[in-house]
Design a protein around this motif. Structure first.
Motif: not given
Length: 190
Positions: A115-137
């Motif tokens: 769908d050319g009107r839409s975009s797809l979203l993915v975490l960067t490695d930095t984003g994934a690392a931040l989530v992995d750090e934040v979720i336990p806290a």
């Protein structure tokens, strides 16, 4: 668990006072729903306040963590519309969060080949690392918020809250467009 073994704090709260005050002003109305809804709203505000204060140390808001967490939990890229529906937030709020998170290098957007009107979203490695750090806290913070209540109270909330949200989400899914019934207190069309 013996419920008598653990005593709850005094039963009178600000919502009880609201109900009494309204009942004096409008004895013709039933304020039972006010007791449930306003306690849910107050609980939500208190949780968000504590969560946002905690997450500020990570440079995040609860809404941004929700976006990052949704992307972290899925193996597939998500589009903004699906993300907004999942998180029950307006598309404009998602757009603002996505722009802020992308600018910080925590997620990437690519064109959706289907769908050319839409975009797809993915975490960067930095984003994934931040989530992995934040979720336990974050989980530790949420556990701490619940420690003041006896375990039987917390455990007893799960099923009733699931039932309420399930009913409301089903009704929300059936609604199409603005509801004329909202003025008279119903969720669906009149």
């Amino acid at each position: 668990m013996d419920q008598d073994a653990e005593v709850l704090p005094a039963r009178d709260d600000v919502v009880d006072r609201m109900q009494r005050e309204w009942a004096l002003l409008r004895p013709d109305l039933n304020f039972t729903s006010l007791g449930v809804i306003h306690r849910l709203l107050r609980a939500s505000r208190l949780i968000l306040e504590a969560s946002d204060a905690f997450l500020a140390d990570y440079g995040l808001t609860r809404g941004e963590l929700d976006v990052l967490s949704a992307l972290r939990r899925t193996d597939e890229p998500l589009n903004p519309t699906t993300l907004a529906q999942t998180l029950l937030v307006p598309r404009s709020a998602i757009t603002m969060r996505l722009n802020a998170l992308k600018a910080r290098g925590l997620l990437s957007r690519t064109a959706n080949p289907a769908d050319g009107r839409s975009s797809l979203l993915v975490l960067t490695d930095t984003g994934a690392a931040l989530v992995d750090e934040v979720i336990p806290a974050q989980l530790a913070l949420e556990d701490a918020l619940l420690t003041e209540a006896p375990a039987w109270v917390v455990e007893g909330l799960v099923d009733p809250l699931r039932a309420l949200t399930s009913v409301w989400e089903q009704e929300r899914g059936r609604q199409a467009g603005p509801s004329k019934g909202r003025r008279n207190g119903t969720l669906g069309p009149s």
